[in-house]
Motif scaffolding. Structure first.
Motif, PDB file in Angstrom:
ATOM      1  N   UNK A 212     -82.609  90.218   6.498  1.00 18.35           N
ATOM      2  CA  UNK A 212     -84.050  90.339   6.824  1.00 18.35           C
ATOM      3  C   UNK A 212     -84.372  89.175   7.134  1.00 18.35           C
ATOM      4  N   UNK A 213     -83.614  88.032   8.519  1.00 20.46           N
ATOM      5  CA  UNK A 213     -83.852  87.139   9.150  1.00 20.46           C
ATOM      6  C   UNK A 213     -83.988  87.872  10.576  1.00 20.46           C
ATOM      7  N   UNK A 214     -82.603  88.648  10.936  1.00 18.79           N
ATOM      8  CA  UNK A 214     -83.088  89.837  11.901  1.00 18.79           C
ATOM      9  C   UNK A 214     -83.910  91.523  12.052  1.00 18.79           C
ATOM     10  N   UNK A 215     -84.322  91.488  11.305  1.00 12.89           N
ATOM     11  CA  UNK A 215     -85.488  92.118  10.924  1.00 12.89           C
ATOM     12  C   UNK A 215     -86.983  91.625  11.696  1.00 12.89           C
ATOM     13  N   UNK A 216     -87.051  90.435  11.075  1.00  8.66           N
ATOM     14  CA  UNK A 216     -88.491  89.461  11.269  1.00  8.66           C
ATOM     15  C   UNK A 216     -88.197  89.582  12.878  1.00  8.66           C
ATOM     16  N   UNK A 217     -86.840  88.961  13.735  1.00  4.54           N
ATOM     17  CA  UNK A 217     -86.453  88.871  14.635  1.00  4.54           C
ATOM     18  C   UNK A 217     -87.153  90.101  15.630  1.00  4.54           C
ATOM     19  N   UNK A 218     -86.850  90.888  15.270  1.00  7.44           N
ATOM     20  CA  UNK A 218     -87.702  92.248  15.601  1.00  7.44           C
ATOM     21  C   UNK A 218     -88.254  92.385  16.127  1.00  7.44           C
TER      22      UNK A 218
END
Length: 293
Positions: free
Chosen positions: A123-129
């Motif tokens: 989820x952190x990866x998605x929010x970074x994107x």
């Protein structure tokens, strides 16, 4: 005395609908039609104005019953001696289609890794994107211009292809992750047991199931690429000029040629409208995928 109880089947009683409910539904329908007409009215007015002469288009109040003419379209297509729009249209189509294909080729494996085989803190990866889309475009304009200048990519259509791919990739990964999360894992595991490798799983198992989501993502990326103006205005000149940049050329120091601008806007909008109309069923399925469990 013995009492005999008899049962009789009773027919279901159909209750009449509430008058207030029907009235409310009719009112909502009228409001929906009015809202739809409000959204379509500017487009219809643009179409009507494009068939008027410049003198009739500039009248105040506007003349609805003015005679129709094709002069604005002749001027737009360069039949009266002006510049031809076809190079700019081809550049826009090239940049939009190629960048959309590259975006999908990169977004589908990334979304597969984040949904079917999730990593830690995905989820952190998605929010970074998604956070990369919050950067104002003007903030990155100068660095990108200097990079394009030093690498010889100014006025080069492939610079826009790379740029549009990078700009659309975060939102494509975000959308595809939600679509691929609905793919049954059992089907993928069955394909892997049969010996299918990852490219085969993505191309022949995942892609057909997630086709509505892929179509919706592709359409949105295509629209974003086709409508982009800021970077195309700064990074292109004559060779790689896109359709939106060509459209801004009709606003000159001599004034605004309203009929010609309406004709140009309608023609340049047709590819996006045609793509949306052709993929409307896939778009609805893709955007509603996963809405009902």
């Amino acid at each position: 005395m013995a009492t005999v109880a008899t049962t009789t089947a009773t027919a279901p009683v159909r209750r009449p609908g509430r008058p207030g409910g029907r009235l409310r539904a009719s009112a909502l329908g009228i409001v929906a039609w009015l809202a739809g007409l409000a959204f379509v009215a500017p487009l219809l007015w643009m179409v009507l104005t494009s068939f008027h002469s410049e003198a009739d288009a500039a009248t105040n109040p506007p003349s609805v019953t003015a005679p129709l003419t094709l002069d604005s379209y002749r001027e737009f297509f360069g039949l009266t001696g002006g510049a031809s729009p076809w190079p700019a249209m081809i550049n826009s189509m090239t940049a939009s289609v190629v960048s959309t294909l590259l975006t999908l080729l990169l977004a589908v494996p990334a979304a597969y890794a984040l949904s079917i085989r999730p990593v830690k803190k995905w989820t952190d990866v998605l929010f970074f994107f998604l956070s990369t889309k919050m950067l104002p475009l003007v903030a990155g304009l100068l660095p990108i211009y200097l990079f394009a200048k030093n690498t010889g990519l100014l006025d080069n259509i492939w610079a826009l292809v790379i740029l549009y791919t990078a700009m659309n990739l975060p939102i494509a990964v975000w959308m595809m992750q939600s679509f691929l999360a609905e793919v049954p894992v059992a089907i993928i595991e069955a394909a892997q047991i049969d010996g299918a490798r990852l490219p085969t799983v993505l191309g022949r198992v995942v892609a057909p199931i997630a086709l509505p989501g892929i179509a919706a993502t592709a359409l949105i990326c295509f629209i974003f690429s086709w409508n982009e103006l800021l970077f195309a205005r700064v990074l292109t000149g004559v060779v790689a000029e896109t359709a939106p940049v060509f459209l801004t050329g009709f606003i000159t120091s001599q004034g605004l040629f309203l009929a010609k601008v309406c004709a140009a806007s309608l023609v340049i909008s047709l590819p996006v409208l045609a793509a949306g109309f052709a993929a409307q069923d896939k778009l609805v399925q893709g955007l509603s995928l996963g809405a009902v469990k």
